[in-house]
Design a protein around this motif. Sequence first.
Motif, mmCIF file in Angstrom:
data_model
loop_
_atom_site.group_PDB
_atom_site.id
_atom_site.type_symbol
_atom_site.label_atom_id
_atom_site.label_comp_id
_atom_site.label_asym_id
_atom_site.label_seq_id
_atom_site.Cartn_x
_atom_site.Cartn_y
_atom_site.Cartn_z
ATOM 1 N N MET A 86 36.201 43.002 46.698
ATOM 2 C CA MET A 86 35.319 42.848 45.589
ATOM 3 C C MET A 86 34.937 44.624 44.328
ATOM 4 S SD MET A 86 33.552 38.730 44.959
ATOM 5 C CE MET A 86 33.978 38.984 42.979
ATOM 6 N N SER A 107 31.903 44.305 36.638
ATOM 7 C CA SER A 107 33.099 44.048 37.993
ATOM 8 C C SER A 107 34.054 44.283 37.286
ATOM 9 C CB SER A 107 32.612 42.712 38.580
ATOM 10 O OG SER A 107 32.920 41.885 37.076
ATOM 11 N N GLY A 108 35.416 43.906 38.237
ATOM 12 C CA GLY A 108 36.582 44.400 37.597
ATOM 13 C C GLY A 108 37.170 45.160 37.118
#
Length: 216
Positions: free
Chosen positions: A81, A113-114
């Motif tokens: 992640m 994140s992402g």
Amino acid sequence: MSLDLALQRISQIQSMIAPLHGGATPSSAQVGGAAPPAAAGAPLAAAATTPVTAPGGVAPTSFSNVLAGATGTLSAKADAMLTAGQRTFATQLAAETGLHPQVIASWMLAEQSGGAATSREAANNHNWLNIGYTDSKTYGASASVWSDPLAAAHATAGWLKGQDTVDGYGKASAGVQSILTTAGQSPEVQIQALQRSGWASSGYPDLPVLFRQISG
């Protein structure tokens, strides 16, 4: 990692292993909320896998999490992640502060994140905990120290310790500095310290959930 911290981590691992070899079961204070001893006649495997929820909503420390904390490694889920820069940052920050790498990974994911993390990585900005990004203004975001994940982690560790390592922002508050008083303690305790530190105005309500998701 200091010798005292290394010995403390080893003690945590030994506490988790002891019940598997017929040794005394450690108290929850020793292992941060470990499962209680199995009832007489209960299969050890079943007792070892019975989930226990800590009062703060964070899953109690598993053997794999204690081992990760001792070795300074990230779980496979966390690794998948995070960006490359985040992984380097997390490992270095854990080594310099004694905070659990999975807690640091959860903390970073709560901040970036992402796609947002991918964009920041592309911009060569490794300020993964958003130091200086306040609700009203941004301070020190353009400092050259953020261009390298190792240097960024070192500056972050120093700032958490109360040092003036971020140009244009000043030293950390007492609440923020208190985070490191939990170094070497269970992930549950470290997460609770983050939540009450004042780092985020939200208080990181989802941090326990993030921790469970990446701990595996």
